[in-house]
Design a protein around this motif. Structure first.
Motif, PDB file in Angstrom:
ATOM      1  N   ILE A 138     -94.068 -11.159  35.206  1.00  0.00           N
ATOM      2  CA  ILE A 138     -92.430 -12.115  35.865  1.00  0.00           C
ATOM      3  C   ILE A 138     -92.041 -11.755  36.840  1.00  0.00           C
ATOM      4  CG2 ILE A 138     -90.579 -10.570  33.934  1.00  0.00           C
ATOM      5  CD1 ILE A 138     -92.715 -12.118  32.222  1.00  0.00           C
ATOM      6  N   LEU A 139     -91.350 -12.169  37.250  1.00  0.00           N
ATOM      7  CA  LEU A 139     -90.666 -12.494  38.158  1.00  0.00           C
ATOM      8  C   LEU A 139     -89.866 -11.085  38.416  1.00  0.00           C
ATOM      9  CD1 LEU A 139     -89.759 -15.407  39.831  1.00  0.00           C
ATOM     10  CD2 LEU A 139     -87.229 -14.857  39.327  1.00  0.00           C
ATOM     11  N   ASP A 140     -90.318 -10.906  39.427  1.00  0.00           N
ATOM     12  CA  ASP A 140     -89.683  -9.489  40.236  1.00  0.00           C
ATOM     13  C   ASP A 140     -88.053  -8.774  40.180  1.00  0.00           C
ATOM     14  OD1 ASP A 140     -92.157  -8.869  41.358  1.00  0.00           O
ATOM     15  OD2 ASP A 140     -91.881  -9.745  43.538  1.00  0.00           O
ATOM     16  N   GLY A 141     -87.695  -7.644  39.141  1.00  0.00           N
ATOM     17  CA  GLY A 141     -86.417  -7.033  38.606  1.00  0.00           C
ATOM     18  C   GLY A 141     -86.032  -8.124  37.538  1.00  0.00           C
ATOM     19  N   VAL A 142     -86.332  -8.794  37.108  1.00  0.00           N
ATOM     20  CA  VAL A 142     -85.928  -9.308  35.704  1.00  0.00           C
ATOM     21  C   VAL A 142     -86.466  -7.944  34.338  1.00  0.00           C
ATOM     22  CG1 VAL A 142     -86.726 -10.634  33.606  1.00  0.00           C
ATOM     23  CG2 VAL A 142     -86.560 -12.027  35.715  1.00  0.00           C
ATOM     24  N   LEU A 143     -87.146  -7.309  34.323  1.00  0.00           N
ATOM     25  CA  LEU A 143     -88.019  -6.672  33.582  1.00  0.00           C
ATOM     26  C   LEU A 143     -87.114  -4.943  33.627  1.00  0.00           C
ATOM     27  CD1 LEU A 143     -91.401  -7.306  32.502  1.00  0.00           C
ATOM     28  CD2 LEU A 143     -89.900  -8.288  31.637  1.00  0.00           C
ATOM     29  N   ASN A 144     -86.365  -4.608  34.757  1.00  0.00           N
ATOM     30  CA  ASN A 144     -86.078  -3.788  35.010  1.00  0.00           C
ATOM     31  C   ASN A 144     -84.415  -3.796  34.468  1.00  0.00           C
ATOM     32  OD1 ASN A 144     -88.043  -2.551  36.027  1.00  0.00           O
ATOM     33  ND2 ASN A 144     -88.481  -3.252  38.404  1.00  0.00           N
ATOM     34  N   SER A 145     -83.764  -5.251  34.516  1.00  0.00           N
ATOM     35  CA  SER A 145     -82.006  -5.717  34.700  1.00  0.00           C
ATOM     36  C   SER A 145     -82.118  -5.222  32.943  1.00  0.00           C
ATOM     37  CB  SER A 145     -82.334  -6.939  34.954  1.00  0.00           C
ATOM     38  OG  SER A 145     -83.138  -7.791  33.785  1.00  0.00           O
ATOM     39  N   ARG A 146     -80.390  -5.312  32.767  1.00  0.00           N
ATOM     40  CA  ARG A 146     -79.823  -5.718  31.739  1.00  0.00           C
ATOM     41  C   ARG A 146     -80.546  -6.451  30.763  1.00  0.00           C
ATOM     42  NH1 ARG A 146     -74.446  -2.260  31.609  1.00  0.00           N
ATOM     43  NH2 ARG A 146     -74.374   0.019  32.171  1.00  0.00           N
ATOM     44  N   SER A 172     -82.289 -11.560  47.925  1.00  0.00           N
ATOM     45  CA  SER A 172     -82.328 -11.149  46.947  1.00  0.00           C
ATOM     46  C   SER A 172     -81.679 -12.325  46.202  1.00  0.00           C
ATOM     47  CB  SER A 172     -81.115 -10.204  46.228  1.00  0.00           C
ATOM     48  OG  SER A 172     -80.142 -10.265  47.143  1.00  0.00           O
ATOM     49  N   ALA A 173     -81.352 -13.061  45.168  1.00  0.00           N
ATOM     50  CA  ALA A 173     -81.463 -13.518  44.581  1.00  0.00           C
ATOM     51  C   ALA A 173     -80.539 -13.424  42.834  1.00  0.00           C
ATOM     52  CB  ALA A 173     -82.094 -15.407  44.081  1.00  0.00           C
ATOM     53  N   LEU A 174     -79.266 -13.652  42.963  1.00  0.00           N
ATOM     54  CA  LEU A 174     -78.325 -13.412  42.111  1.00  0.00           C
ATOM     55  C   LEU A 174     -79.263 -14.551  40.749  1.00  0.00           C
ATOM     56  CD1 LEU A 174     -76.268 -12.391  39.625  1.00  0.00           C
ATOM     57  CD2 LEU A 174     -74.581 -13.500  40.406  1.00  0.00           C
ATOM     58  N   ALA A 234     -87.804 -21.182  45.933  1.00  0.00           N
ATOM     59  CA  ALA A 234     -87.922 -20.094  46.937  1.00  0.00           C
ATOM     60  C   ALA A 234     -87.233 -19.378  46.335  1.00  0.00           C
ATOM     61  CB  ALA A 234     -85.750 -20.302  47.714  1.00  0.00           C
ATOM     62  N   ALA A 235     -86.490 -18.566  45.777  1.00  0.00           N
ATOM     63  CA  ALA A 235     -86.470 -17.918  44.564  1.00  0.00           C
ATOM     64  C   ALA A 235     -87.429 -16.615  44.004  1.00  0.00           C
ATOM     65  CB  ALA A 235     -85.602 -17.801  43.214  1.00  0.00           C
ATOM     66  N   ASP A 236     -88.411 -17.840  44.152  1.00  0.00           N
ATOM     67  CA  ASP A 236     -90.125 -17.170  43.825  1.00  0.00           C
ATOM     68  C   ASP A 236     -90.814 -17.000  45.318  1.00  0.00           C
ATOM     69  OD1 ASP A 236     -92.022 -17.048  41.246  1.00  0.00           O
ATOM     70  OD2 ASP A 236     -92.858 -18.525  42.755  1.00  0.00           O
ATOM     71  N   ASP A 237     -90.433 -16.954  46.440  1.00  0.00           N
ATOM     72  CA  ASP A 237     -90.754 -16.404  47.262  1.00  0.00           C
ATOM     73  C   ASP A 237     -90.856 -14.916  47.765  1.00  0.00           C
ATOM     74  OD1 ASP A 237     -92.849 -17.041  48.998  1.00  0.00           O
ATOM     75  OD2 ASP A 237     -92.016 -18.136  50.102  1.00  0.00           O
ATOM     76  N   GLY A 238     -90.575 -13.515  47.162  1.00  0.00           N
ATOM     77  CA  GLY A 238     -90.393 -12.802  47.289  1.00  0.00           C
ATOM     78  C   GLY A 238     -89.112 -12.233  46.806  1.00  0.00           C
ATOM     79  N   MET A 239     -88.390 -13.486  46.899  1.00  0.00           N
ATOM     80  CA  MET A 239     -87.165 -12.843  46.801  1.00  0.00           C
ATOM     81  C   MET A 239     -87.098 -11.511  45.395  1.00  0.00           C
ATOM     82  SD  MET A 239     -84.649 -16.117  46.435  1.00  0.00           S
ATOM     83  CE  MET A 239     -84.519 -17.259  48.883  1.00  0.00           C
ATOM     84  N   ILE A 240     -85.786 -10.744  45.374  1.00  0.00           N
ATOM     85  CA  ILE A 240     -85.830  -9.936  43.960  1.00  0.00           C
ATOM     86  C   ILE A 240     -84.414 -10.715  43.223  1.00  0.00           C
ATOM     87  CG2 ILE A 240     -85.129  -7.771  44.005  1.00  0.00           C
ATOM     88  CD1 ILE A 240     -87.433  -7.613  45.193  1.00  0.00           C
ATOM     89  N   ALA A 241     -85.021 -10.532  41.998  1.00  0.00           N
ATOM     90  CA  ALA A 241     -84.385 -11.354  40.925  1.00  0.00           C
ATOM     91  C   ALA A 241     -82.704 -10.292  40.786  1.00  0.00           C
ATOM     92  CB  ALA A 241     -84.554 -11.854  40.065  1.00  0.00           C
ATOM     93  N   VAL A 242     -81.985 -10.276  41.182  1.00  0.00           N
ATOM     94  CA  VAL A 242     -80.452  -9.176  40.694  1.00  0.00           C
ATOM     95  C   VAL A 242     -80.027  -9.942  40.240  1.00  0.00           C
ATOM     96  CG1 VAL A 242     -78.824  -7.546  41.676  1.00  0.00           C
ATOM     97  CG2 VAL A 242     -80.735  -8.289  43.217  1.00  0.00           C
TER      98      VAL A 242
END
Length: 478
Positions: free
Chosen positions: A160-168, A346-348, A413-421
Motif C-alpha cells: 500500500i502507498l506509504d502513509g495511507v494505512l496510518n491515516s484517518r 509529500s503529497a496530499l 511522482a506520488a508513487d516515487d517515494g513521496m509520503i501520502a498525507v
C-alpha cells in the motif's frame, strides 16, 4: 473547481472518499443511471489464471453480497473483477448491487442487521451512511488482512502507498487499526510548467528553501513565483496540510484536525504559516491580483505563464483542457516540498475506501475478495475499466496504457517515494455555527493582502478552536 470542500464537518475517512468521488466521478451528476443489481456470471471451473489462490482456498459459505457506488467510474470494473474472482475461486458466487443512491438501497438491510458482505460507498448523498457505521463502530477490523503475506512473501500492507494505512482515511479511531481499506486515490500539491523547466534547466524544488530560491528563475522568465485560487483559499490546504505533517508529524495533524487550541501556539504553526507570510511579503512571490481571482482565472493565469507554481489536484489537466496557455506548456507535478534536504517530499492524497461490515454474514469470503483487489491483475483491470489508479505502490506503471501522460506523471511522482498525507477535521457538534475549513482558510486572503498579521490570525483561531471544543464537550455531556 472541485465539486466540494472536503474539509466540511464529517468523518475523516468519508470526506476523503467524497473528495475523489466528487472530482473524479462527477460526470454522471446530471444523468445518473438507474439502480441496478445483478449476479455475475456463473463461476468457471478452469484453473486460476493467476496465483491469487495458490492453495485453492474454499469457503463454507461461497456466496458474497457486494454493494457499490455507481458513479463516474461506472460498474464495469466490479462486474469484471467478480468474474475473475469466480474463475480463480471456483464455486463462489458474487452478487453485485450498484447504484448512485446505494445508501438508500442498503440502509434498510444494515438497520435490520443484514448488511452486504462488502461495500464501496462514495458520493456525497451516500457518505452519511458510512459516517454512521464509523460512529457506531460497525465496521470489521481489517488490520490482520494487511498483515497477511502476499504470494510474493511480503505483508500486504507493504504494497500500500506509504502513509495511507496510518491515516484517518483508513484508521478512523487513531488506534492504528485499519477499518476502511484503500481503493482509488487522488493526488494534490504544487504544479509547474514542465516544458519551461526542462528547456531552462530548472530543477523542481525539493525543499521550501529551494522553492523560494526559484523566485530568481521566476523573475528571469517574466512571472511571479506563486498563485492560487484566490477567492477559494481552501485550495491552499493542498500545501498546508502536508507542511503540517512535515513539520510536526501525525501528532501535529491530530492537533490541527481535532481542534486543539494549543496548535495555534505551537512551533509547527509558526513554521508552516511562516511560508504563507513569506509568500505575502517577499517581492515577486505572489502574483499580483491573486486574492481577487477565482479558480478558473488563477489557473488560466498559471497556464499562460504568469506564475511558476500553483496548487491543484490530479483533475487539473481535464478541468482546464480548453483553457489558453503559453506555447509548449506541459503539466508538471512536484508534490509539496519538505523542510530539509534529507526529508521526503509529500503529497496530499484523497483516498476512496472499501469496507466489510462487522455484521457481514460472510466475512471470510469478503476478506479474500478484498485481498484479491490488490493483485496486479485486478489493479490493471481497474485502470482499464475505471481509468483510475489504486493506492498501491507501482499502480501507475500497471495502468499506464489506460491513462493520460499527465495523469501517469502525477501518480508516478506520488508513487516515487513521496509520503501520502491525508486527514481532515473531526465533526463539530450538531448545530455548531462553525465551519472549520472556512475558519482556517478564509482569513488567508487577509494575510496575503497584509490586512491581518499571523499573531492576529493565531489569536482568532485559538478562540475558534476553544469554542468548538467547548461545544463538543457540552454535546458529549448530554
Amino acid at each position: 473547481m472541485r465539486k466540494k470542500n472536503w474539509f466540511t464537518a464529517a468523518s475523516a475517512a468519508i470526506l476523503l472518499t467524497t473528495m475523489l468521488a466528487g472530482c473524479g466521478s462527477s460526470n454522471n451528476a446530471n444523468n445518473e443511471p438507474s439502480p441496478t443489481s445483478s449476479t455475475a456470471t456463473e463461476a468457471a471451473t478452469a484453473a486460476p489464471s493467476e496465483s491469487t489462490a495458490p492453495e485453492k482456498q474454499t469457503f463454507e459459505n461461497p456466496e458474497l453480497d457486494v454493494a457499490v457506488f455507481q458513479g463516474g467510474y461506472g460498474r464495469e470494473f466490479w462486474d469484471s473483477v467478480a468474474e475473475e474472482f469466480m474463475k480463480d475461486y471456483p464455486g463462489t458466487k458474487i452478487s453485485i448491487t450498484a447504484s448512485p443512491k446505494i445508501a438508500e438501497l442498503i440502509r434498510p438491510k444494515i438497520v435490520a442487521g443484514n448488511p452486504p458482505d462488502f461495500m464501496y460507498i462514495a458520493g456525497s448523498d451516500n457518505t452519511p451512511l458510512v459516517n454512521g457505521l464509523i460512529k457506531d463502530k460497525a465496521l470489521l477490523d481489517l488490520t490482520a488482512v494487511f498483515d497477511e503475506l502476499t504470494p510474493e512473501g511480503a505483508p500486504l500492507k507493504d504494497k500500500i502507498l506509504d502513509g495511507v494505512l496510518n491515516s484517518r482515511a483508513t484508521a478512523p479511531y487513531d488506534d492504528g487499526k485499519v477499518y476502511l481499506a484503500p481503493y482509488n486515490f487522488g493526488v494534490m500539491g504544487l504544479w509547474y510548467n514542465k516544458a519551461l523547466f526542462d528547456a531552462k534547466g530548472i530543477t523542481p524544488p525539493k525543499t521550501w528553501d529551494d522553492f523560494f530560491a526559484a523566485n530568481a528563475a521566476a523573475k528571469e522568465n517574466g512571472r511571479a513565483l506563486f498563485t492560487y485560487q484566490g477567492i477559494y483559499p481552501g485550495y491552499l490546504e493542498e500545501m498546508i496540510v502536508p507542511a503540517i505533517y512535515a513539520a510536526g508529524g501525525q501528532d501535529a495533524l491530530k492537533q490541527f484536525f481535532d481542534f486543539d487550541p494549543e496548535f495555534w501556539k505551537s512551533d509547527t504553526f509558526k513554521q508552516v504559516w511562516a511560508l504563507v507570510e513569506k509568500l505575502a511579503t517577499e517581492d515577486n512571490a505572489l502574483m499580483n491580483g491573486t486574492v481577487a481571482l477565482n479558480h478558473t482565472q488563477s489557473q488560466t493565469a498559471f497556464l499562460q505563464g504568469k506564475s511558476m507554481f500553483i496548487p491543484n489536484g490530479s483533475w487539473f489537466e481535464d478541468e482546464m483542457k480548453d483553457a489558453p496557455r503559453e506555447d509548449g506548456f506541459k503539466f508538471g507535478y512536484l508534490g509539496v516540498p519538505s523542510f530539509g534536504a534529507d526529508a521526503p517530499v509529500s503529497a496530499l492524497t484523497s483516498v476512496e475506501t472499501v469496507m466489510i461490515p462487522a455484521k457481514a454474514k460472510n466475512p471470510e469470503l469478503a476478506k479474500a475478495f478484498l485481498k484479491y483487489l490488490y493483485t496486479d491483475k485486478v489493479i490493471k483491470l481497474n485502470g482499464e475499466k475505471a481509468k483510475a489508479v489504486m493506492a498501491v505502490k507501482g499502480a501507475p506503471d500497471l495502468v499506464k496504457e489506460y491513462i493520460t501522460e499527465t495523469t501517469y506523471n502525477v501518480y508516478k511522482a506520488a508513487d516515487d517515494g513521496m509520503i501520502a498525507v491525508n486527514g481532515n477535521f473531526m465533526p463539530v457538534a450538531k448545530g455548531s455555527k462553525y465551519n472549520p475549513s472556512d475558519e482556517v482558510y478564509k482569513p488567508f486572503s487577509s494575510i496575503m493582502s497584509k490586512q491581518m498579521t499571523l499573531e492576529q490570525y493565531s489569536e482568532k483561531l485559538y478562540k475558534v478552536y476553544s469554542a468548538i471544543k467547548k461545544e463538543l464537550d457540552a454535546a458529549g455531556a448530554q
